[in-house]
Design a protein around this motif. Structure first.
Motif, PDB file in Angstrom:
ATOM      1  N   ALA A   8       0.813  -1.220   0.000  1.00  0.00           N
ATOM      2  CA  ALA A   8       0.000   0.000   0.000  1.00  0.00           C
ATOM      3  C   ALA A   8       0.841   1.262   0.000  1.00  0.00           C
ATOM      4  CB  ALA A   8      -0.934   0.006   1.208  1.00  0.00           C
ATOM      5  N   LEU A   9       2.111   1.145   0.385  1.00  0.00           N
ATOM      6  CA  LEU A   9       2.977   2.325   0.409  1.00  0.00           C
ATOM      7  C   LEU A   9       3.589   2.618  -0.957  1.00  0.00           C
ATOM      8  CD1 LEU A   9       4.465   4.500   2.157  1.00  0.00           C
ATOM      9  CD2 LEU A   9       6.325   2.840   2.397  1.00  0.00           C
ATOM     10  N   ILE A  10       3.694   1.612  -1.822  1.00  0.00           N
ATOM     11  CA  ILE A  10       4.472   1.759  -3.055  1.00  0.00           C
ATOM     12  C   ILE A  10       4.009   2.930  -3.923  1.00  0.00           C
ATOM     13  CG2 ILE A  10       5.154   0.639  -5.223  1.00  0.00           C
ATOM     14  CD1 ILE A  10       5.176  -2.025  -3.705  1.00  0.00           C
ATOM     15  N   PRO A  11       2.710   3.077  -4.259  1.00  0.00           N
ATOM     16  CA  PRO A  11       2.316   4.209  -5.116  1.00  0.00           C
ATOM     17  C   PRO A  11       2.635   5.562  -4.476  1.00  0.00           C
ATOM     18  CG  PRO A  11       0.566   2.571  -5.033  1.00  0.00           C
ATOM     19  CD  PRO A  11       1.560   2.188  -3.976  1.00  0.00           C
ATOM     20  N   TYR A  12       2.380   5.679  -3.187  1.00  0.00           N
ATOM     21  CA  TYR A  12       2.653   6.943  -2.501  1.00  0.00           C
ATOM     22  C   TYR A  12       4.153   7.224  -2.457  1.00  0.00           C
ATOM     23  CZ  TYR A  12       2.596  10.509   1.175  1.00  0.00           C
ATOM     24  OH  TYR A  12       2.767  11.670   1.896  1.00  0.00           O
TER      25      TYR A  12
END
Length: 205
Positions: A123-127
Motif C-alpha cells: 500500500a505504500l508503493i504508489p505513494y
C-alpha cells in the motif's frame, strides 16, 4: 524441537504456525543459501519460533491488518548463512550484530530475544513512488506498533522491522537524501504523536 535433520522434520518446522497468517516456512527462504548450497535452518528451533511468533504478533499481523498485503523480502538467517553473507559483501551485518535480529535463534549481547524481517508494504508503493516519502510508514509504525528498530531501503521502501525484548525504538534510513537516523530516544521528534506525517498517505488509500 531439535534442529531438523530430515525432510520430514524440516516440513514439520515449516508448518509451525507463528500467527494467524504466518507460518515458519514463510521466513526460511534465503537467496544466499539457495545459490551457494547452504541450509538456512535454525540451530535452536524453539527460540526461533518464540521470537518469530512475537515479531508476527506484535508487528506483522497488525501491519497487514491495517494496510493489506505485505511481502517478505528476507527474514531468518542461520548463523552460517549470515556469516557467509557478511564475509562476501552480501549486505549482511556481522553475526554479533544480528543476534536477535536476522539470526532469530541466538539472543543478543544483552540476553534479549528478537527477530527481524525485511518486508515491503504494498500500500505504500504508489505513494512512495509519487512523493519519495518513506517516512509516512516509519512514523505510522512508530506511533502504533511495538517495534525495536526500523531500517528503510530505497527499492520499494522495503524495511527491516525488528521486534526485540527491551526495545530501543530507533529508525534509520538508507534512502537519499534523508539517510541516517530519523528518530531515537532523546531526539526532540521522538515523543508524542506524529499523525501529520502520515495523514496524506492514509487519505490516499
Amino acid at each position: 524441537m531439535r534442529k531438523p535433520q530430515s525432510v520430514r522434520a524440516l516440513e514439520d518446522l515449516g508448518r509451525v504456525r507463528l500467527s494467524e497468517n504466518f507460518f515458519m516456512r514463510d521466513f526460511l527462504h534465503s537467496e544466499i543459501a539457495s545459490l551457494h548450497g547452504m541450509s538456512n535452518i535454525p540451530d535452536d528451533p524453539d527460540l526461533a519460533i518464540a521470537a518469530g511468533a512475537r515479531l508476527c504478533g506484535a508487528v506483522l499481523e497488525p501491519l497487514m491488518a491495517q494496510f493489506g498485503r505485505i511481502s517478505i523480502r528476507s527474514a531468518y538467517r542461520s548463523a552460517e548463512v549470515n556469516a557467509f553473507g557478511n564475509a562476501n559483501g552480501f549486505n549482511c551485518g556481522r553475526n554479533e550484530t544480528n543476534y536477535g535480529g536476522h539470526i532469530w535463534d541466538r539472543r543478543d549481547a544483552r540476553g534479549a530475544m528478537g527477530a527481524t524481517a525485511c518486508v515491503i508494504v504494498h500500500a505504500l508503493i504508489p505513494y512512495y513512488e509519487g512523493t519519495g516519502r518513506w517516512e509516512a510508514l516509519a512514523w505510522w509504525i512508530h506511533d502504533h506498533l511495538d517495534y525495536d528498530e526500523l531500517e528503510f531501503f530505497p527499492r520499494f521502501a522495503a524495511v527491516n522491522i525488528n521486534w526485540r525484548e527491551a526495545p530501543r525504538r530507533r529508525i534509520h534510513s538508507f534512502i537519499p537524501p534523508r539517510r541516517g537516523v530519523l528518530t531515537k530516544p532523546g531526539m526532540p521528534n521522538f515523543a508524542g504523536r506524529h499523525d501529520g506525517e502520515y495523514a496524506e498517505w492514509l487519505a490516499s488509500l
